[in-house]
Design a protein around this motif. Structure first.
Motif, short mmCIF file in Angstrom:
data_model
loop_
_atom_site.label_atom_id
_atom_site.label_comp_id
_atom_site.label_asym_id
_atom_site.label_seq_id
_atom_site.Cartn_x
_atom_site.Cartn_y
_atom_site.Cartn_z
N ARG A 14 0.78 -1.21 0.06
CA ARG A 14 0.00 0.18 0.11
C ARG A 14 0.99 1.12 -0.02
O ARG A 14 0.46 2.16 -0.63
CB ARG A 14 -0.76 -0.01 1.39
N ALA A 40 -5.15 10.84 -2.91
CA ALA A 40 -6.25 10.20 -2.36
C ALA A 40 -7.46 10.05 -3.35
O ALA A 40 -8.13 8.84 -3.68
CB ALA A 40 -6.80 10.71 -1.13
N TYR A 45 -7.85 4.28 -1.37
CA TYR A 45 -7.63 4.66 0.16
C TYR A 45 -8.25 6.01 0.44
O TYR A 45 -7.93 6.95 -0.53
CB TYR A 45 -6.31 4.44 0.46
N SER A 46 -8.33 6.26 1.72
CA SER A 46 -9.06 7.33 2.04
C SER A 46 -7.67 8.17 2.52
O SER A 46 -6.54 7.67 2.70
CB SER A 46 -9.69 7.16 3.57
N THR A 49 -6.04 6.92 5.63
CA THR A 49 -5.23 5.75 5.31
C THR A 49 -3.69 6.36 4.89
O THR A 49 -2.79 5.87 5.24
CB THR A 49 -5.82 4.84 4.39
#
Length: 247
Positions: A14, A40, A45-46, A49
């Motif tokens: 990630r 983002a 993913y936010s 995150t």
């Protein structure tokens, strides 16, 4: 594989995705165009995150810089393994630096930006410490070859110099040559006729001759050594560069 190892791999993947996306944005829009919101918007993913991995935009830039330095370390390590004399190995490290810059121009320039207070001071302590550690590893490769040259008698250290000073001089010479002749920069009239690979080899040999590091330029087939770099030591990287230049 344990659940802990699997989780680490997922987090690492990630983080790499976040950095890859940031790099795409920087390549297209420059460093000023990078924001966490834009990253983002391009990944599943936010923002929260992303902030779990990077404390801010500057921390993300330093993370990219560190990844670049780590890749450069691997090239330096490979260069130091060249089957030749110590002077051929130290020149191979300079050649590796050039290849890294040509293959990864955005990352190469990011290393310069990451040195500025506006980025470094806002990055997390973890990233700053990692950066210093990685730079130390780079220097170790150069110092190892210098030590090999001294032990073999290929050159003798002048009384006013330390191995670290020699390493820094070689590193900064290569860095300056690459920066001034990089394709991403406009060239003034003095630099118009300069060609990066040729000038890097010329400047390195001038400095190494000045250090009395044997074999001297006129005593060795450096064109033959350069051919070995391209066809043996860095064959994969040279092929990658040709594909990149032909796009």
């Amino acid at each position: 594989m344990s659940s802990k190892s699997i989780n680490h791999c997922v987090l690492k993947a990630r983080e790499e995705e976040i950095m890859d996306t940031a790099l795409e944005i920087i390549t297209a829009q420059g460093i000023a165009g990078l924001t966490i919101d834009k990253v983002a918007a391009k990944i599943p993913y936010s923002k929260g995150t992303i902030y779990n991995h990077f404390t801010c935009k500057e921390d993300l830039l330093t993370g990219l810089c560190n990844r670049s330095v780590e890749n450069l370390y691997n090239l330096f390590y490979h260069a130091a393994s060249f089957d030749g004399c110590s002077r051929e190995k130290i020149l191979a490290i300079g050649y590796a630096y050039m290849l890294h810059a040509l293959l990864n121009p955005t990352e190469f320039m990011l290393v310069i930006s990451a040195k500025t207070p506006s980025i470094g001071e806002k990055s997390s302590e973890k990233r700053r410490e990692e950066h210093l550690h990685l730079e130390g590893k780079l220097l170790e490769n150069i110092l190892h070859v210098i030590s090999e040259g001294l032990t073999s008698g290929d050159f003798k250290l002048q009384s006013h110099l330390s191995p670290a000073q020699v390493a820094f001089a070689l590193w900064s010479m290569c860095f300056g040559t690459i920066v001034l002749l990089h394709e991403s920069l406009d060239r003034c009239s003095v630099r118009t006729e300069m060609e990066l690979e040729r000038e890097l080899i010329n400047h390195a040999n001038l400095m190494l001759d000045g250090l009395n590091w044997k074999p001297y330029t006129q005593e060795h087939d450096w064109a033959g050594t350069l051919k070995k770099y391209k066809t043996e030591l860095f064959a994969d990287e040279v092929r990658q560069l040709k594909r990149l230049q032909n796009k």
